[in-house]
Design a protein around this motif. Structure first.
Motif, PDB file in Angstrom:
ATOM      1  N   GLY A 248     -22.410  11.076  17.697  1.00 53.64           N
ATOM      2  CA  GLY A 248     -21.286  11.912  17.356  1.00 53.64           C
ATOM      3  C   GLY A 248     -20.036  11.648  17.159  1.00 53.64           C
ATOM      4  N   CYS A 249     -18.936  11.921  17.219  1.00 53.84           N
ATOM      5  CA  CYS A 249     -17.689  11.491  17.242  1.00 53.84           C
ATOM      6  C   CYS A 249     -16.472  12.015  18.046  1.00 53.84           C
ATOM      7  CB  CYS A 249     -17.232  11.571  15.643  1.00 53.84           C
ATOM      8  SG  CYS A 249     -16.829  13.209  15.137  1.00 53.84           S
ATOM      9  N   SER A 250     -15.352  11.490  18.287  1.00 52.90           N
ATOM     10  CA  SER A 250     -14.203  11.909  18.799  1.00 52.90           C
ATOM     11  C   SER A 250     -13.327  11.907  17.811  1.00 52.90           C
ATOM     12  CB  SER A 250     -13.696  10.896  20.153  1.00 52.90           C
ATOM     13  OG  SER A 250     -13.362   9.738  19.381  1.00 52.90           O
ATOM     14  N   GLY A 251     -12.391  13.003  17.620  1.00 59.89           N
ATOM     15  CA  GLY A 251     -11.642  13.250  16.514  1.00 59.89           C
ATOM     16  C   GLY A 251     -10.201  13.451  17.264  1.00 59.89           C
TER      17      GLY A 251
ATOM     18  N   GLN B  39     -22.981  26.043  17.787  1.00 58.73           N
ATOM     19  CA  GLN B  39     -24.082  25.603  16.812  1.00 58.73           C
ATOM     20  C   GLN B  39     -25.039  24.703  17.438  1.00 58.73           C
ATOM     21  OE1 GLN B  39     -20.930  23.888  14.089  1.00 58.73           O
ATOM     22  NE2 GLN B  39     -21.521  21.701  14.618  1.00 58.73           N
ATOM     23  N   GLY B  40     -24.796  24.395  18.856  1.00 60.58           N
ATOM     24  CA  GLY B  40     -25.724  23.768  19.506  1.00 60.58           C
ATOM     25  C   GLY B  40     -25.389  22.161  19.599  1.00 60.58           C
ATOM     26  N   THR B  41     -24.067  21.670  19.192  1.00 68.78           N
ATOM     27  CA  THR B  41     -23.470  20.409  19.728  1.00 68.78           C
ATOM     28  C   THR B  41     -22.944  20.368  20.983  1.00 68.78           C
ATOM     29  OG1 THR B  41     -22.729  20.363  17.103  1.00 68.78           O
ATOM     30  CG2 THR B  41     -21.665  18.974  18.878  1.00 68.78           C
ATOM     31  N   GLY B  42     -23.343  19.583  21.679  1.00 69.27           N
ATOM     32  CA  GLY B  42     -22.627  19.172  23.006  1.00 69.27           C
ATOM     33  C   GLY B  42     -21.287  18.864  22.853  1.00 69.27           C
TER      34      GLY B  42
ATOM     35  N   ALA C 166     -17.217  22.154  12.335  1.00 69.21           N
ATOM     36  CA  ALA C 166     -18.209  23.354  12.200  1.00 69.21           C
ATOM     37  C   ALA C 166     -19.242  23.081  11.092  1.00 69.21           C
ATOM     38  CB  ALA C 166     -17.434  24.485  12.118  1.00 69.21           C
ATOM     39  N   GLY C 167     -20.320  23.426  11.196  1.00 65.10           N
ATOM     40  CA  GLY C 167     -21.640  23.248  10.554  1.00 65.10           C
ATOM     41  C   GLY C 167     -22.082  21.965  10.426  1.00 65.10           C
ATOM     42  N   ASN C 168     -21.344  20.904  10.825  1.00 59.60           N
ATOM     43  CA  ASN C 168     -21.951  19.514  10.867  1.00 59.60           C
ATOM     44  C   ASN C 168     -23.172  19.422  11.805  1.00 59.60           C
ATOM     45  OD1 ASN C 168     -22.305  16.526  11.384  1.00 59.60           O
ATOM     46  ND2 ASN C 168     -20.110  16.423  10.701  1.00 59.60           N
ATOM     47  N   GLN C 169     -24.324  19.237  11.220  1.00 55.66           N
ATOM     48  CA  GLN C 169     -25.539  18.951  12.007  1.00 55.66           C
ATOM     49  C   GLN C 169     -25.995  17.712  12.455  1.00 55.66           C
ATOM     50  OE1 GLN C 169     -27.221  21.821  13.181  1.00 55.66           O
ATOM     51  NE2 GLN C 169     -25.418  22.630  12.237  1.00 55.66           N
ATOM     52  N   TRP C 170     -25.242  16.830  11.922  1.00 56.28           N
ATOM     53  CA  TRP C 170     -25.273  15.145  12.244  1.00 56.28           C
ATOM     54  C   TRP C 170     -24.868  15.049  13.828  1.00 56.28           C
ATOM     55  CZ3 TRP C 170     -21.848  11.450  13.672  1.00 56.28           C
ATOM     56  CH2 TRP C 170     -22.220   9.997  13.923  1.00 56.28           C
ATOM     57  N   MET C 171     -23.846  15.775  14.055  1.00 60.31           N
ATOM     58  CA  MET C 171     -23.308  15.704  15.447  1.00 60.31           C
ATOM     59  C   MET C 171     -23.963  16.301  16.558  1.00 60.31           C
ATOM     60  SD  MET C 171     -18.754  16.018  15.233  1.00 60.31           S
ATOM     61  CE  MET C 171     -19.245  17.970  15.230  1.00 60.31           C
ATOM     62  N   ASP C 172     -24.473  15.310  17.161  1.00 64.02           N
ATOM     63  CA  ASP C 172     -25.194  15.745  18.463  1.00 64.02           C
ATOM     64  C   ASP C 172     -24.181  15.919  19.572  1.00 64.02           C
ATOM     65  OD1 ASP C 172     -27.952  14.999  17.407  1.00 64.02           O
ATOM     66  OD2 ASP C 172     -27.157  13.096  17.940  1.00 64.02           O
ATOM     67  N   VAL C 173     -23.087  15.381  19.458  1.00 64.86           N
ATOM     68  CA  VAL C 173     -22.035  15.346  20.573  1.00 64.86           C
ATOM     69  C   VAL C 173     -20.785  15.405  19.945  1.00 64.86           C
ATOM     70  CG1 VAL C 173     -21.261  14.341  22.903  1.00 64.86           C
ATOM     71  CG2 VAL C 173     -23.519  14.505  22.326  1.00 64.86           C
ATOM     72  N   ALA C 174     -19.780  16.205  20.465  1.00 59.08           N
ATOM     73  CA  ALA C 174     -18.250  16.036  20.073  1.00 59.08           C
ATOM     74  C   ALA C 174     -17.418  15.965  21.093  1.00 59.08           C
ATOM     75  CB  ALA C 174     -17.926  17.251  19.286  1.00 59.08           C
ATOM     76  N   LEU C 175     -16.678  14.794  21.329  1.00 64.48           N
ATOM     77  CA  LEU C 175     -15.607  14.684  22.284  1.00 64.48           C
ATOM     78  C   LEU C 175     -14.311  15.233  21.742  1.00 64.48           C
ATOM     79  CD1 LEU C 175     -14.940  13.301  24.793  1.00 64.48           C
ATOM     80  CD2 LEU C 175     -14.426  11.145  23.853  1.00 64.48           C
ATOM     81  N   MET C 176     -13.912  16.240  22.537  1.00 66.96           N
ATOM     82  CA  MET C 176     -13.002  17.229  22.271  1.00 66.96           C
ATOM     83  C   MET C 176     -11.576  17.311  22.879  1.00 66.96           C
ATOM     84  SD  MET C 176     -14.890  19.806  19.811  1.00 66.96           S
ATOM     85  CE  MET C 176     -13.578  20.162  18.805  1.00 66.96           C
ATOM     86  N   ARG C 177     -10.412  17.215  22.645  1.00 63.88           N
ATOM     87  CA  ARG C 177      -9.303  17.213  23.434  1.00 63.88           C
ATOM     88  C   ARG C 177      -9.103  18.846  23.769  1.00 63.88           C
ATOM     89  NH1 ARG C 177      -4.918  13.409  20.954  1.00 63.88           N
ATOM     90  NH2 ARG C 177      -5.093  14.319  18.965  1.00 63.88           N
ATOM     91  N   VAL C 178      -9.158  19.125  25.096  1.00 64.41           N
ATOM     92  CA  VAL C 178      -8.828  20.466  25.778  1.00 64.41           C
ATOM     93  C   VAL C 178      -8.176  20.460  26.909  1.00 64.41           C
ATOM     94  CG1 VAL C 178     -11.175  20.511  26.639  1.00 64.41           C
ATOM     95  CG2 VAL C 178      -9.999  22.544  26.356  1.00 64.41           C
TER      96      VAL C 178
END
Length: 297
Positions: free
Chosen positions: A179-182, A237-240, A192-204
């Motif tokens: 996956g990726c961190s943005g 969408q099922g991305t972790g 959103a809609g990106n099915q390649w990403m298994d995991v997203a590291l997101m700021r929250v």
């Protein structure tokens, strides 16, 4: 007829009385150290990860190997089994490997990140970097490998070569998911809609400190009105979803600020796990206590 009604009444009354005597079934308590599954990836990690990248890893590096190892072992003893690093956290791959030395690899999960900027170099071989990471972290495989700190809305197309290399590594079971961190609103708009990403590291966090804005400026609050719905879409969408900047990159210096942020993230319900960079055992203990409290309140 009267006897029948009386028998029914007595039977129902006895049943109700028995029901009141049954033990109350309480929901199982949740914890920071529970194993949770990251979306559809099938990869399980502990809800709380030990991060090694505070200020680019400087905070953890400055502890020195002996104190850093003591900190990692304390986290492990408290039940944290998820450790994360990155190539550009200078020396942290090697320091983390040393700290985990002797612990069976199957007992913990590893995540690291690759600089996407490397792809601009002519003749760059991403697999060579992945192999180097494996040597530095003393691991045959990674549970999660991320493209680190993507910046543009066109990153899926721009970094297709790297994404293909990650997919190949996943096929070879060198990594289990990718996956990726943005950083900034632009890259996460392509999530959103990106099915390649298994995991997203997101700021929250609760108030937007060091969260995503258009220019990724450090002292400008994140645009929560866009970030929170984006996290919901990505999770849906099922991305972790892994949460970062929970402590505002160290800017939440009061207990009240830290508590408010942990409470918000745990109640949000769209973040599977979080990573926090620690510099003391007291910080580890506090984070576990706060997460446990708000998960069960």
């Amino acid at each position: 007829m009267l006897n029948t009604n009386r028998r029914n009444f007595l039977r129902l009354g006895a049943g109700a009385a028995a029901a009141t005597m049954l033990p109350e079934v309480k929901a199982a308590k949740r914890s920071a150290t529970d194993w949770v599954t990251l979306g559809k990836s099938g990869v399980k990690v502990t809800r709380l990860a030990f991060g090694t990248g505070t200020n680019g890893g400087r905070v953890q590096r400055n502890l020195g190997q002996k104190e850093f190892t003591r900190l990692v072992r304390h986290a492990y003893d408290r039940g944290i089994r998820f450790f994360e690093s990155a190539d550009n956290y200078d020396q942290m791959h090697e320091m983390l490997a040393e700290a985990l030395k002797g612990i069976p690899r199957e007992n913990y999960r590893l995540m690291t990140k690759l600089r996407w900027q490397n792809a601009a170099n002519e003749g760059y071989d991403p697999m060579a970097d992945i192999d180097r990471f494996r040597r530095e972290l003393n691991s045959d495989y990674f549970d999660i490998l991320l493209l680190h700190n993507v910046r543009t809305i066109t990153w899926p197309k721009d970094l297709e070569r790297l994404r293909d290399a990650f997919s190949e590594a996943k096929h070879k079971q060198i990594i289990k998911c990718h996956g990726c961190s943005g950083h900034g609103l632009m890259p996460i708009r392509a999530y959103a809609g990106n099915q390649w990403m298994d995991v997203a590291l997101m700021r929250v966090n609760h108030d937007g400190t060091r969260m995503d804005n258009l220019k990724d400026e450090a002292n400008v609050p994140g645009v929560r009105e866009e970030v929170y719905p984006t996290i919901e879409k990505v999770h849906g969408q099922g991305t972790g979803v892994l949460g970062m900047k929970i402590m505002g990159e160290g800017r939440f210096i009061t207990p009240e600020q830290r508590d408010a942020s942990v409470k918000f993230v745990m109640k949000f319900g769209k973040v599977d796990a979080v990573t926090i960079g620690f510099k003391s055992t007291a910080e580890i203990d506090e984070a576990i206590e706060r997460i446990d409290t708000h998960l069960n309140s």
